[in-house]
Write an enzyme that holds these catalytic residues in place. Structure first.
Site, PDB file in Angstrom:
ATOM      1  N   GLU A 205       0.810  -1.219   0.000  1.00  0.00           N
ATOM      2  CA  GLU A 205       0.000   0.000   0.000  1.00  0.00           C
ATOM      3  C   GLU A 205       0.843   1.270   0.000  1.00  0.00           C
ATOM      4  O   GLU A 205       0.336   2.361   0.251  1.00  0.00           O
ATOM      5  CB  GLU A 205      -0.960  -0.026   1.190  1.00  0.00           C
ATOM      6  N   ASP A 312     -13.829  -3.957  10.116  1.00  0.00           N
ATOM      7  CA  ASP A 312     -13.569  -4.308   8.714  1.00  0.00           C
ATOM      8  C   ASP A 312     -13.938  -5.772   8.519  1.00  0.00           C
ATOM      9  O   ASP A 312     -15.030  -6.095   8.057  1.00  0.00           O
ATOM     10  CB  ASP A 312     -12.111  -4.038   8.372  1.00  0.00           C
ATOM     11  N   LYS A 337     -15.720  -1.346   1.991  1.00  0.00           N
ATOM     12  CA  LYS A 337     -14.960  -1.857   0.851  1.00  0.00           C
ATOM     13  C   LYS A 337     -15.962  -2.422  -0.151  1.00  0.00           C
ATOM     14  O   LYS A 337     -16.640  -3.404   0.144  1.00  0.00           O
ATOM     15  CB  LYS A 337     -13.981  -2.954   1.286  1.00  0.00           C
ATOM     16  N   ARG A 366      -8.334  -1.599  -1.329  1.00  0.00           N
ATOM     17  CA  ARG A 366      -7.792  -2.899  -0.947  1.00  0.00           C
ATOM     18  C   ARG A 366      -6.291  -2.885  -1.216  1.00  0.00           C
ATOM     19  O   ARG A 366      -5.782  -2.014  -1.914  1.00  0.00           O
ATOM     20  CB  ARG A 366      -8.436  -4.039  -1.755  1.00  0.00           C
TER      21      ARG A 366
END
EC number: 4.2.1.11
Length: 430
Positions: A205, A312, A337, A366
């Site tokens: 990320e 999450d 998401k 993601r």
């Protein structure tokens, strides 16, 4: 005018070099919407299922030709001729066509690609930006970015057990200034790590993945970087964590490999509370494992009035799991998401349910991303006030930030940066 005349699916690559689905939806008036589907590394057990081919001779089994075939075949056959503005009906048809509770027959990756591309095609047909088409005239709030600047867990090859250490420029006057502040801390951190002999390669990320052994060590580096960049921790820039605790919850204990230590459920909740007490941490995502319901209740009772506790893996953008969590006092926020649930309609329903219960919502990417910037528009469309889309490196991450810069410029004087108000429900920011 907005009748669907063609749906074209294809296999492309995501930011990790793995195949994913991209979909074009073509309308009668020539408008085209395109969407690419992301993929996670630390996936919740209760997420909608992305369909992979399983052919070990091709992409080691990760190909998505079956999902692409579903897009070009069954899904197009069912949706051809429908008006793209009928988003809810289109999504319901695809859910019914799949016929499984987790979208495993056609694949959530196939269904989501079509769902998002339909919305983008309709927006194009009406000559409207996506955030305006989805969110209406009230869509004008630019989100506070959660910038993942140190990576650990399954996102990086290092000993850190927690998956993400993030900064949130809550004191910025605008999104563009928040981005600048975050970038300055990012580059300051890079220099500090380099000067002390740490690797400054980045993880999935875009954050750094140094060989640090504990959360305390990572947080100390970030605190120093904030100060060296000229900002005040907790006032200008706050901290956020994503331990992704399901990844190291084993046989009823949280096993910290880096620290060579195990914590039971009580100790895990108390440890998170200790971190909140020592650092200006305003948000913790998945601090407890996805099915550790008792742990979630404990940590919510312990620090739920002091810290945003984001579900999450706990909620997986699913209204049924969210509803159960709300009733039982688990968490106070939901991570959104789009590929966890698989359609735009269901995504927006989860956000609406969260708002009605007094929960906050955080729009999220993601770890396996593409250049698609749809979630930037959805963050503004939903006025959720927070977005989590990685660090200040890698084009698959900055694509979302750059889209938000464009939206802020387009909105002009109407643009409102969420800032501290994104977390106003929690007394530590009063």
């Amino acid at each position: 005018m907005t009748a669907i005349v063609d749906i074209i699916g294809r296999e492309i690559l995501d930011s990790r070099g793995n195949p994913t689905v991209e979909v074009d939806v073509v309308l009668e008036d020539g408008a085209v919407g395109r969407a690419a589907v992301p993929s996670g590394a630390s996936t919740g057990a209760h997420e909608a299922v992305e369909l992979r081919d399983g052919d070990k001779e091709r992409y080691f089994g990760k190909g998505v030709l079956k999902a692409v075939e579903a897009v070009n075949g069954e899904i197009f056959d069912a949706l051809g001729g429908m008006d793209a503005e009928q988003q809810v009906q289109i999504d319901e048809i695809m859910i019914g066509l799949d016929g499984t509770p987790n979208k495993s027959r056609l694949g959530a990756n196939a269904i989501l690609g079509v769902s998002l591309a339909v919305a983008k095609a309709a927006a194009e047909s009406f000559d409207m930006p996506l955030y305006r088409y989805v969110g209406g005239t009230s869509a004008r709030t630019l989100p506070v970015p959660m910038m993942n600047i140190i990576n650990g867990g399954v996102h990086a090859d290092n000993p850190i057990d927690f998956q993400e250490f993030m900064i949130m420029p809550i004191g910025a006057p605008s999104f563009s200034e928040a981005l600048r502040m975050g970038a300055e801390v990012f580059h300051t951190l890079k220099k500090s790590l380099h000067d002390e002999g740490h690797n400054t390669n980045v993880g999935d990320e875009g954050g750094f993945a140094p060989n640090l052994k504990s959360a305390d060590e990572a947080l100390t580096y970030i605190m120093r970087a904030i100060e060296k960049a000229g900002y005040k921790p907790g006032e200008d820039i706050a901290l956020a964590l994503d331990p992704a605790s399901s990844e190291f919850f084993k046989n009823g204990s949280y096993v910290y490999e880096g620290e060579k230590k195990a914590r039971n459920i009580d100790a895990q909740a108390k440890y998170l509370a200790e971190l909140v007490g020592r650092y200006p941490i305003v948000s913790i995502e998945d601090g407890m494992a996805e099915d550790d319901f008792e742990g979630w209740k404990q940590v919510t009772e312990l620090i739920g009035d002091k810290c945003q506790l984001v579900g999450d893996d706990l909620f997986v953008t699913n209204v049924e799991r969210l509803s159960d969590g709300i009733k039982n006092g688990r968490a106070n926020s939901i991570l959104i998401k789009v590929n966890q649930i698989g359609t735009l309609t269901e995504t927006l329903a989860a956000i609406e349910m969260a708002y009605k219960a007094g929960y906050t919502a955080v729009m999220s990417h993601r770890s396996g991303e593409t250049e698609d910037s749809t979630i930037a528009d959805l963050a503004v469309a939903s006025n959720c006030g927070q977005i989590k889309t990685g660090s200040l490196a890698r084009a698959d991450r900055t694509a979302k930030y750059n889209q938000l810069l464009r939206i802020e410029q387009e909105l002009g004087g109407q643009a409102k940066f969420a800032g501290r108000a994104a977390l106003k429900a929690f007394r530590y920011l009063d």
